[in-house]
Motif scaffolding. Structure first.
Motif, PDB file in Angstrom:
ATOM      1  N   LYS A 107      38.401 -83.514  30.396  1.00 56.93           N
ATOM      2  CA  LYS A 107      37.918 -84.980  30.516  1.00 56.93           C
ATOM      3  C   LYS A 107      37.340 -85.208  31.414  1.00 56.93           C
ATOM      4  O   LYS A 107      38.109 -84.992  32.695  1.00 56.93           O
ATOM      5  N   LEU A 108      36.249 -85.618  31.630  1.00 55.60           N
ATOM      6  CA  LEU A 108      35.482 -86.002  32.853  1.00 55.60           C
ATOM      7  C   LEU A 108      35.608 -87.384  33.144  1.00 55.60           C
ATOM      8  O   LEU A 108      35.333 -88.364  32.469  1.00 55.60           O
ATOM      9  N   GLU A 109      35.878 -87.835  34.172  1.00 51.21           N
ATOM     10  CA  GLU A 109      36.265 -89.041  34.728  1.00 51.21           C
ATOM     11  C   GLU A 109      34.868 -89.870  35.406  1.00 51.21           C
ATOM     12  O   GLU A 109      34.836 -89.759  36.486  1.00 51.21           O
ATOM     13  N   GLY A 110      34.199 -90.402  34.279  1.00 55.56           N
ATOM     14  CA  GLY A 110      33.161 -91.188  34.647  1.00 55.56           C
ATOM     15  C   GLY A 110      32.077 -90.343  35.100  1.00 55.56           C
ATOM     16  O   GLY A 110      31.161 -90.984  35.560  1.00 55.56           O
ATOM     17  N   LEU A 111      31.914 -89.090  35.006  1.00 51.52           N
ATOM     18  CA  LEU A 111      30.897 -88.261  35.636  1.00 51.52           C
ATOM     19  C   LEU A 111      30.179 -87.847  34.299  1.00 51.52           C
ATOM     20  O   LEU A 111      30.665 -87.353  33.245  1.00 51.52           O
ATOM     21  N   GLU A 112      29.141 -87.682  34.646  1.00 52.38           N
ATOM     22  CA  GLU A 112      28.002 -87.203  33.585  1.00 52.38           C
ATOM     23  C   GLU A 112      28.191 -85.602  33.323  1.00 52.38           C
ATOM     24  O   GLU A 112      28.765 -85.071  33.927  1.00 52.38           O
ATOM     25  N   GLU A 113      27.769 -85.312  32.034  1.00 48.72           N
ATOM     26  CA  GLU A 113      27.765 -84.110  31.668  1.00 48.72           C
ATOM     27  C   GLU A 113      26.938 -83.036  32.641  1.00 48.72           C
ATOM     28  O   GLU A 113      26.154 -83.524  33.368  1.00 48.72           O
ATOM     29  N   GLY A 114      27.376 -81.888  32.802  1.00 52.48           N
ATOM     30  CA  GLY A 114      26.873 -80.946  33.417  1.00 52.48           C
ATOM     31  C   GLY A 114      27.403 -80.791  34.908  1.00 52.48           C
ATOM     32  O   GLY A 114      26.837 -80.076  35.499  1.00 52.48           O
ATOM     33  N   MET A 115      28.304 -81.456  35.309  1.00 55.28           N
ATOM     34  CA  MET A 115      28.726 -81.362  36.817  1.00 55.28           C
ATOM     35  C   MET A 115      29.709 -80.006  36.772  1.00 55.28           C
ATOM     36  O   MET A 115      29.623 -79.069  37.582  1.00 55.28           O
ATOM     37  N   GLY A 116      30.262 -79.577  35.352  1.00 53.86           N
ATOM     38  CA  GLY A 116      30.960 -78.587  35.516  1.00 53.86           C
ATOM     39  C   GLY A 116      32.452 -78.528  36.009  1.00 53.86           C
ATOM     40  O   GLY A 116      33.070 -77.433  36.038  1.00 53.86           O
ATOM     41  N   PHE A 117      32.725 -79.332  36.916  1.00 51.80           N
ATOM     42  CA  PHE A 117      34.107 -79.509  37.653  1.00 51.80           C
ATOM     43  C   PHE A 117      34.629 -81.042  37.450  1.00 51.80           C
ATOM     44  O   PHE A 117      33.905 -81.777  37.303  1.00 51.80           O
ATOM     45  N   ARG A 118      35.829 -80.938  37.706  1.00 52.98           N
ATOM     46  CA  ARG A 118      36.649 -82.280  37.632  1.00 52.98           C
ATOM     47  C   ARG A 118      37.298 -82.601  39.180  1.00 52.98           C
ATOM     48  O   ARG A 118      37.513 -81.693  39.956  1.00 52.98           O
ATOM     49  N   ILE A 119      36.977 -84.085  39.447  1.00 52.75           N
ATOM     50  CA  ILE A 119      37.244 -84.348  40.537  1.00 52.75           C
ATOM     51  C   ILE A 119      38.592 -85.342  40.385  1.00 52.75           C
ATOM     52  O   ILE A 119      38.526 -86.121  39.798  1.00 52.75           O
ATOM     53  N   VAL A 120      39.653 -84.871  41.249  1.00 54.30           N
ATOM     54  CA  VAL A 120      40.748 -85.961  41.249  1.00 54.30           C
ATOM     55  C   VAL A 120      41.089 -86.359  42.534  1.00 54.30           C
ATOM     56  O   VAL A 120      41.201 -85.355  43.531  1.00 54.30           O
ATOM     57  N   THR A 121      41.208 -87.582  42.802  1.00 57.59           N
ATOM     58  CA  THR A 121      41.651 -88.053  43.991  1.00 57.59           C
ATOM     59  C   THR A 121      42.837 -89.025  43.930  1.00 57.59           C
ATOM     60  O   THR A 121      43.203 -89.768  43.153  1.00 57.59           O
ATOM     61  N   GLY A 122      43.812 -88.846  44.699  1.00 60.02           N
ATOM     62  CA  GLY A 122      45.084 -89.695  44.831  1.00 60.02           C
ATOM     63  C   GLY A 122      46.026 -89.846  43.590  1.00 60.02           C
ATOM     64  O   GLY A 122      46.808 -90.570  43.752  1.00 60.02           O
ATOM     65  N   ARG A 123      45.932 -88.823  42.889  1.00 61.56           N
ATOM     66  CA  ARG A 123      46.833 -88.788  41.884  1.00 61.56           C
ATOM     67  C   ARG A 123      47.139 -87.314  41.594  1.00 61.56           C
ATOM     68  O   ARG A 123      46.694 -86.563  41.977  1.00 61.56           O
TER      69      ARG A 123
END
Lengths: 460, 72
Positions: A44-60
């Motif tokens: 599940k991508l949080e607010g990021l468009e397709e194609g980024m290929g990785f997920r960014i998690v901050t603070g949790r």
């Protein structure tokens, strides 16, 4: 039985532990200063468009499937890099600038993604990369500034920094928190010279202030000295005054004894003087009585006697005068009578002589020489007497050549008589020529004439 | 944390915004305050430091277009 129970419990505990361990492996938590970059599965991508290929998690926390997904951490901490750059300013002045850049990875997902793509394996080298980028940018920044701006105008510096490298850093996903210039080496001395006028002004002001302060201090000091001297003088004057009074009093005290003595002595002397005066008066009166009165009496006596004598003499003299006058008158009458008789006789004689002269003149007319010679021979003794009479009036005669001198002189005097003979001859000769009036011309030969004229008249 | 959340936020100018300048605004976002490079929304506008602005447009990652809040 209890064995079984124990086994079951142990198994359960073990299962729970295993479960916990598995969860630990799968559950990852991002700390506040980092971002988790999760890659590997379609998630599940949080607010990021397709194609980024990785997920960014901050603070949790987030669940990661071990083996299926890779989790990397990207630090969001602040970084700094030192800059040492040779630059040229806007005015073309070469400078060596030392500065520092403080930067971090941006907090938004775009920045984190950009940074993650660029630096994830090179987080240790991030500072170096930024240094490389900034070394170039700093030249641009400094090139857009003047030295004065760099020193004073921070706003302009940050503005220039943003303009030069803001977008560049965006590309790297970095944000520049601060760009500071720590030190500017100035090989040409521009900055020093820049400060010189201000320095001089400040020095001048400092010196002026110092001098003013010194002056004020000196003034105050001198004033204080003056006051001190004044106070000292006043006190000295007062002291001297008191001392003088004291001395005066002392002297007076010392003099009191002698003064009293002197006063007493003076009194004595006054009294003695008075006594002496009185004595003198007494003596004077005594003298008056003893000496003067008798002397006066004696003098009076003498004077009276003298006056009487004088009166007597006067009377005698008057009597004698009367007598003498009577005698004189008688004698005068007698003499007159005698004179008259004699005159008569003389007249008769003169007439007779005139006759004789007449006769002689007649004779003379006949023989001059003989008559004159006879006449001179007759009068020779009178002539000699007259010549000698020249010496008769001389009281003291000093003759330098002795007795011979005297004889000489007499001879000369008599020779004058001799010359008279020649003179008489000449006279007679002139009388013969001019007739009467020979007396007038005799003045011409005045020196020799008197003896010959006087002699015949003085006949008694 | 989507892009649109930036638009409409209030911010303060910390570096003058204007033509030919790269400005800077500080905006409260994500529970903190972050600075963004700022350009004027209307090209010729000049916004001095300390002026309150509204974010008109957000250009990821760090650029915003702003206009002065209380007129200009």
């Amino acid at each position: 039985m209890p064995m079984e129970v124990g086994f079951i419990v142990g198994a359960a505990v073990g299962a729970v532990l295993v479960l916990i361990g598995a969860f630990k492996l799968m559950w990852r938590v991002a700390e506040p200063n980092e971002a988790l970059i999760i890659s590997g599965s379609k998630h599940k991508l949080e607010g990021l468009e397709e194609g980024m290929g990785f997920r960014i998690v901050t603070g949790r926390g987030t669940l990661v499937t071990p083996g299926m997904q890779a989790v990397r951490k990207l630090s969001l901490d602040l970084n700094q890099t030192e800059l040492h750059v040779d630059c040229v300013t806007h005015q073309g002045i070469p400078l060596k600038v030392r500065g520092v850049v403080i930067f971090k990875v941006g907090d938004d997902f775009v920045s984190i993604a950009n940074a993650a793509r660029r630096f994830l394996d090179q987080q240790k080298l991030m500072a170096e990369r930024v240094h490389t980028v900034f070394a170039g940018h700093l030249r641009a920044i400094v090139g857009g500034l003047t030295v004065e701006d760099m020193i004073r105008d921070r706003e302009k510096l940050t503005g220039q920094a943003r303009a030069a490298c803001g977008t560049e850093m965006e590309k790297l996903g970095l944000i520049v928190d601060s760009l500071q210039i720590h030190e500017i080496e100035d090989p040409t001395g521009y900055i020093k010279n820049l400060s010189a006028p201000h320095l001089a002004a400040v020095r001048r002001d400092a010196r002026i202030a110092q001098a003013e302060a010194d002056r004020l201090a000196t003034e105050a000091e001198q004033l204080a000295f003056g006051r001190m001297a004044e106070a000292t003088r006043d006190s000295e004057i007062l002291k001297a005054g008191y001392q003088a009074e004291q001395d005066k009093a002392n002297a007076k005290a010392r003099q009191a004894g002698p003064l009293a003595d002197a006063a007493a002595r003076q009194e004595v002397v006054v009294q003695e003087t008075r006594v002496a005066e009185l004595e003198a008066q007494r003596r004077e009166q005594q003298l008056q009585a003893d000496v003067r009165k008798p002397a006066d009496a004696k003098a009076y006596e003498k004077r009276t006697l003298a006056e009487a004598e004088r009166d007597a003499r006067i009377s005698a003299a008057e009597a004698k005068a009367t007598e003498t006058r009577s005698a004189g008158e008688a004698e005068a009458a007698a003499t007159q009578a005698k004179g008259l008789a004699k005159a008569e006789a003389n007249r008769a004689q003169g007439l007779a002589e005139a006759d004789a002269i007449k006769a002689r003149a007649a004779a003379l007319a006949e023989n001059q020489e003989a008559v004159v010679a006879q006449q001179l021979a007759e009068k020779w003794p009178e002539i000699v007497q007259a010549g000698a009479s020249a010496f008769g009036n001389v009281d003291n005669m000093v003759v330098l050549n002795g007795a011979d001198g005297v004889a000489d002189m007499l001879a000369k005097a008599l020779t004058m008589g001799g010359t008279g003979l020649g003179l008489a001859r000449q006279l007679l000769a002139s009388m013969n020529q001019n007739g009467q009036g020979a007396n007038g011309t005799s003045a011409l030969n005045g020196v020799a004439a008197p003896p010959s004229q006087k002699v015949p008249v003085e006949e008694k | 944390m989507d892009d649109t959340s930036m638009v409409g936020l209030m911010g303060r100018v910390t570096g003058t915004v204007g033509p030919g300048l790269v400005g800077e605004v500080i905006v409260r976002v994500r529970g903190g305050a972050e600075h963004f490079l700022a350009y004027a929304a209307s090209g010729s506008e000049r916004i001095e430091r300390g002026t309150m602005v509204t974010v008109v447009e957000y250009l990821p990652p760090r650029t915003v277009y702003v206009s002065a809040m209380y007129g200009s």
